[in-house]
Design a protein around this motif. Structure first.
Motif, PDB file in Angstrom:
ATOM      1  N   VAL A   5      -9.600 -11.607  -0.054  1.00  0.00           N
ATOM      2  CA  VAL A   5      -9.264 -10.245  -0.475  1.00  0.00           C
ATOM      3  C   VAL A   5     -10.332  -9.268   0.000  1.00  0.00           C
ATOM      4  N   ILE A   6     -11.588  -9.668  -0.099  1.00  0.00           N
ATOM      5  CA  ILE A   6     -12.686  -8.801   0.341  1.00  0.00           C
ATOM      6  C   ILE A   6     -12.600  -8.551   1.847  1.00  0.00           C
ATOM      7  N   VAL A   7     -12.352  -9.587   2.612  1.00  0.00           N
ATOM      8  CA  VAL A   7     -12.220  -9.446   4.065  1.00  0.00           C
ATOM      9  C   VAL A   7     -11.020  -8.553   4.403  1.00  0.00           C
ATOM     10  N   LEU A   8      -9.914  -8.740   3.689  1.00  0.00           N
ATOM     11  CA  LEU A   8      -8.732  -7.912   3.909  1.00  0.00           C
ATOM     12  C   LEU A   8      -9.012  -6.444   3.600  1.00  0.00           C
ATOM     13  N   LEU A   9      -9.724  -6.184   2.520  1.00  0.00           N
ATOM     14  CA  LEU A   9     -10.059  -4.804   2.167  1.00  0.00           C
ATOM     15  C   LEU A   9     -11.001  -4.167   3.189  1.00  0.00           C
ATOM     16  N   ILE A  10     -11.948  -4.928   3.687  1.00  0.00           N
ATOM     17  CA  ILE A  10     -12.857  -4.406   4.713  1.00  0.00           C
ATOM     18  C   ILE A  10     -12.092  -4.103   5.996  1.00  0.00           C
ATOM     19  N   ALA A  11     -11.166  -4.977   6.385  1.00  0.00           N
ATOM     20  CA  ALA A  11     -10.350  -4.734   7.579  1.00  0.00           C
ATOM     21  C   ALA A  11      -9.472  -3.503   7.383  1.00  0.00           C
ATOM     22  N   ALA A  12      -8.900  -3.354   6.198  1.00  0.00           N
ATOM     23  CA  ALA A  12      -8.065  -2.187   5.910  1.00  0.00           C
ATOM     24  C   ALA A  12      -8.893  -0.900   5.965  1.00  0.00           C
ATOM     25  N   MET A  14     -11.595  -0.407   7.751  1.00  0.00           N
ATOM     26  CA  MET A  14     -11.920  -0.129   9.151  1.00  0.00           C
ATOM     27  C   MET A  14     -10.727   0.486   9.887  1.00  0.00           C
ATOM     28  N   ILE A  15      -9.533  -0.037   9.632  1.00  0.00           N
ATOM     29  CA  ILE A  15      -8.325   0.528  10.249  1.00  0.00           C
ATOM     30  C   ILE A  15      -8.125   1.962   9.794  1.00  0.00           C
ATOM     31  N   TYR A  16      -8.300   2.201   8.498  1.00  0.00           N
ATOM     32  CA  TYR A  16      -8.130   3.556   7.967  1.00  0.00           C
ATOM     33  C   TYR A  16      -9.124   4.524   8.597  1.00  0.00           C
ATOM     34  N   CYS A  17     -10.380   4.150   8.640  1.00  0.00           N
ATOM     35  CA  CYS A  17     -11.402   5.039   9.198  1.00  0.00           C
ATOM     36  C   CYS A  17     -11.124   5.341  10.669  1.00  0.00           C
ATOM     37  N   THR A  18     -10.727   4.340  11.418  1.00  0.00           N
ATOM     38  CA  THR A  18     -10.445   4.530  12.840  1.00  0.00           C
ATOM     39  C   THR A  18      -9.264   5.462  13.056  1.00  0.00           C
ATOM     40  N   THR A  19      -8.158   5.214  12.350  1.00  0.00           N
ATOM     41  CA  THR A  19      -6.972   6.057  12.552  1.00  0.00           C
ATOM     42  C   THR A  19      -7.197   7.467  12.027  1.00  0.00           C
ATOM     43  N   PHE A  20      -7.924   7.614  10.926  1.00  0.00           N
ATOM     44  CA  PHE A  20      -8.189   8.952  10.399  1.00  0.00           C
ATOM     45  C   PHE A  20      -9.066   9.749  11.366  1.00  0.00           C
ATOM     46  N   TYR A  21     -10.086   9.106  11.921  1.00  0.00           N
ATOM     47  CA  TYR A  21     -10.953   9.777  12.885  1.00  0.00           C
ATOM     48  C   TYR A  21     -10.158  10.221  14.117  1.00  0.00           C
ATOM     49  N   ARG A  22      -9.321   9.335  14.627  1.00  0.00           N
ATOM     50  CA  ARG A  22      -8.530   9.686  15.809  1.00  0.00           C
ATOM     51  C   ARG A  22      -7.535  10.792  15.514  1.00  0.00           C
ATOM     52  N   PHE A  23      -6.914  10.744  14.326  1.00  0.00           N
ATOM     53  CA  PHE A  23      -5.978  11.804  13.946  1.00  0.00           C
ATOM     54  C   PHE A  23      -6.688  13.154  13.883  1.00  0.00           C
ATOM     55  N   MET A  24      -7.841  13.198  13.232  1.00  0.00           N
ATOM     56  CA  MET A  24      -8.581  14.452  13.110  1.00  0.00           C
ATOM     57  C   MET A  24      -9.040  14.941  14.483  1.00  0.00           C
ATOM     58  N   ALA A  74      -1.824  -2.709  -6.326  1.00  0.00           N
ATOM     59  CA  ALA A  74      -2.911  -2.615  -5.347  1.00  0.00           C
ATOM     60  C   ALA A  74      -2.372  -2.723  -3.921  1.00  0.00           C
ATOM     61  N   LEU A  75      -1.405  -3.617  -3.721  1.00  0.00           N
ATOM     62  CA  LEU A  75      -0.792  -3.758  -2.406  1.00  0.00           C
ATOM     63  C   LEU A  75      -0.049  -2.484  -2.006  1.00  0.00           C
ATOM     64  N   ILE A  76       0.693  -1.910  -2.943  1.00  0.00           N
ATOM     65  CA  ILE A  76       1.430  -0.674  -2.650  1.00  0.00           C
ATOM     66  C   ILE A  76       0.465   0.459  -2.336  1.00  0.00           C
ATOM     67  N   PHE A  77      -0.638   0.544  -3.066  1.00  0.00           N
ATOM     68  CA  PHE A  77      -1.635   1.574  -2.790  1.00  0.00           C
ATOM     69  C   PHE A  77      -2.221   1.404  -1.392  1.00  0.00           C
ATOM     70  N   THR A  78      -2.535   0.174  -1.035  1.00  0.00           N
ATOM     71  CA  THR A  78      -3.091  -0.094   0.292  1.00  0.00           C
ATOM     72  C   THR A  78      -2.087   0.261   1.383  1.00  0.00           C
ATOM     73  N   VAL A  79      -0.839  -0.106   1.179  1.00  0.00           N
ATOM     74  CA  VAL A  79       0.209   0.231   2.146  1.00  0.00           C
ATOM     75  C   VAL A  79       0.354   1.747   2.264  1.00  0.00           C
ATOM     76  N   ALA A  80       0.284   2.455   1.143  1.00  0.00           N
ATOM     77  CA  ALA A  80       0.430   3.906   1.170  1.00  0.00           C
ATOM     78  C   ALA A  80      -0.706   4.572   1.951  1.00  0.00           C
ATOM     79  N   VAL A  81      -1.924   4.178   1.665  1.00  0.00           N
ATOM     80  CA  VAL A  81      -3.073   4.808   2.323  1.00  0.00           C
ATOM     81  C   VAL A  81      -3.101   4.463   3.813  1.00  0.00           C
ATOM     82  N   LEU A  82      -2.983   3.176   4.123  1.00  0.00           N
ATOM     83  CA  LEU A  82      -3.006   2.777   5.530  1.00  0.00           C
ATOM     84  C   LEU A  82      -1.778   3.273   6.276  1.00  0.00           C
TER      85      LEU A  82
END
Length: 95
Positions: A5-12, A14-24, A74-82
């Motif tokens: 779960v910790i590894v999955l959250l860290i990967a999520a 990283m994906i969020y930060c990357t896509t948000f930076y590129r979007f901005m 928690a899964l739905i929240f992660t799906v929503a944010v990502l």
């Protein structure tokens, strides 16, 4: 807490930060009408996905008592944010 779960959250994260930076970067901080329109379109699709997932998880919790509702939320929240972040990045490329 489970290491998977910790590894999955860290990967999520990283994906969020990357896509948000590129979007901005693509929309120059949403200063123009295009950036606001992209955010609106991504929000509408994300809302539909979250509503569908909430309905499915309500049915799943009622049918299967072994399912933990807090993990589903928690899964739905992660799906929503990502999902929102990925959709914004996708629409920034397409629109």
């Amino acid at each position: 807490m489970n290491w998977a779960v910790i590894v999955l959250l860290i990967a999520a994260l990283m994906i969020y930060c990357t896509t948000f930076y590129r979007f901005m970067k693509e929309t120059e901080g949403m200063k123009d009408e295009r950036g606001r329109h992209i955010n609106q379109a991504a929000s509408e699709v994300t809302l539909i996905i979250v509503q569908t997932l909430l309905l499915a998880s309500l049915v799943a919790v009622e049918l299967f008592e072994s399912i933990n509702p807090s993990l589903l939320l928690a899964l739905i929240f992660t799906v929503a944010v990502l999902g929102h972040s990925i959709l914004r990045y996708h629409y920034a490329k397409v629109m």
